[in-house]
Write a protein that holds these residues in place. Structure first.
Motif, PDB file in Angstrom:
ATOM      1  N   MET A  90      30.197 -52.570   1.030  1.00 35.27           N
ATOM      2  CA  MET A  90      30.340 -51.900   2.326  1.00 35.27           C
ATOM      3  C   MET A  90      31.139 -52.744   3.324  1.00 35.27           C
ATOM      4  O   MET A  90      31.366 -52.311   4.448  1.00 35.27           O
ATOM      5  CB  MET A  90      28.965 -51.559   2.916  1.00 35.27           C
ATOM      6  N   LYS A  93      33.762 -51.443   6.199  1.00 36.24           N
ATOM      7  CA  LYS A  93      33.639 -49.991   6.314  1.00 36.24           C
ATOM      8  C   LYS A  93      32.580 -49.645   7.350  1.00 36.24           C
ATOM      9  O   LYS A  93      31.630 -50.395   7.543  1.00 36.24           O
ATOM     10  CB  LYS A  93      33.230 -49.389   4.975  1.00 36.24           C
ATOM     11  N   THR A  95      29.310 -48.033   8.270  1.00 34.29           N
ATOM     12  CA  THR A  95      28.156 -47.868   7.392  1.00 34.29           C
ATOM     13  C   THR A  95      27.454 -46.532   7.621  1.00 34.29           C
ATOM     14  O   THR A  95      26.228 -46.448   7.613  1.00 34.29           O
ATOM     15  CB  THR A  95      27.176 -49.040   7.551  1.00 34.29           C
ATOM     16  N   SER A  96      28.245 -45.493   7.781  1.00 32.18           N
ATOM     17  CA  SER A  96      27.695 -44.140   7.889  1.00 32.18           C
ATOM     18  C   SER A  96      27.095 -43.741   6.546  1.00 32.18           C
ATOM     19  O   SER A  96      27.427 -44.315   5.494  1.00 32.18           O
ATOM     20  CB  SER A  96      28.804 -43.157   8.257  1.00 32.18           C
ATOM     21  N   GLU A  98      27.816 -41.148   5.011  1.00 31.71           N
ATOM     22  CA  GLU A  98      28.932 -40.643   4.214  1.00 31.71           C
ATOM     23  C   GLU A  98      29.608 -41.772   3.432  1.00 31.71           C
ATOM     24  O   GLU A  98      29.822 -41.659   2.217  1.00 31.71           O
ATOM     25  CB  GLU A  98      29.972 -39.967   5.136  1.00 31.71           C
ATOM     26  N   ASN A  99      29.943 -42.846   4.124  1.00 33.26           N
ATOM     27  CA  ASN A  99      30.598 -43.971   3.451  1.00 33.26           C
ATOM     28  C   ASN A  99      29.668 -44.677   2.477  1.00 33.26           C
ATOM     29  O   ASN A  99      30.110 -45.169   1.443  1.00 33.26           O
ATOM     30  CB  ASN A  99      31.146 -44.961   4.472  1.00 33.26           C
ATOM     31  N   ILE A 102      29.690 -42.715  -0.761  1.00 37.42           N
ATOM     32  CA  ILE A 102      30.918 -42.992  -1.518  1.00 37.42           C
ATOM     33  C   ILE A 102      30.830 -44.365  -2.186  1.00 37.42           C
ATOM     34  O   ILE A 102      31.185 -44.525  -3.355  1.00 37.42           O
ATOM     35  CB  ILE A 102      32.152 -42.911  -0.601  1.00 37.42           C
ATOM     36  N   GLY A 103      30.331 -45.351  -1.454  1.00 36.67           N
ATOM     37  CA  GLY A 103      30.180 -46.691  -2.028  1.00 36.67           C
ATOM     38  C   GLY A 103      29.233 -46.710  -3.215  1.00 36.67           C
ATOM     39  O   GLY A 103      29.499 -47.358  -4.226  1.00 36.67           O
ATOM     40  N   TYR A 134      28.004 -36.294  -2.070  1.00 44.03           N
ATOM     41  CA  TYR A 134      29.343 -36.682  -2.457  1.00 44.03           C
ATOM     42  C   TYR A 134      29.524 -36.372  -3.939  1.00 44.03           C
ATOM     43  O   TYR A 134      28.657 -36.676  -4.757  1.00 44.03           O
ATOM     44  CB  TYR A 134      29.561 -38.185  -2.192  1.00 44.03           C
TER      45      TYR A 134
END
Length: 136
Positions: A90, A93, A95-96, A98-99, A102-103, A134
């Motif tokens: 992370m 990025k 740290t939502s 959403e992200n 994806i991570g 996702y």
């Protein structure tokens, strides 16, 4: 095609904050999530794989093996950690949720494919009322 979902839990802290913005702008967009002293969540992670059942086992993926894989590839890296500071995948990025979804996908996909299944989706509950999905 059969779908199998494994559910795991972890706890983590983070802060949503854009350093390009003033504190007031961050507070307006992110609210309490921009708290200078961080905040945490009790996350619920759903990992769904898909495939055809193996003729010798009836499994598309052994659920116990999937649990171990999720724990080794993801949970051990993020549980009781600060997502902004402690989690390598992370870094750099926002740290939502959403992200983070994806991570997590990116961490799991190669391991799941190596075992012969297809990663179908990640569902990540940040709160009981908010989740993201996702699908790659």
């Amino acid at each position: 095609m059969v779908y199998l979902t494994r559910v795991e839990h972890f706890n983590a802290a983070h802060k949503l904050y854009n350093p390009e913005w003033s504190d007031a702008e961050n507070a307006e967009v992110f609210g309490k999530c921009s708290n200078a002293n961080w905040h945490g969540h009790n996350y619920e992670l759903h990992v769904t794989v898909k495939g055809d059942p193996h003729p010798e086992t009836g499994f598309i993926f052994n659920a116990k093996t999937l649990g171990v894989l999720i724990k080794d590839a993801v949970i051990e890296k993020i549980d009781h950690r600060n997502l902004n500071m402690d989690v390598e995948f992370m870094k750099g990025k926002f740290t939502s949720a959403e992200n983070l979804a994806i991570g997590i996908w990116n961490e799991l996909k190669p391991h799941i494919e190596k075992e012969g299944a297809i990663l179908h989706g990640i569902r990540l509950y940040e709160t009981p009322k908010i989740y993201v999905e996702y699908f790659g």
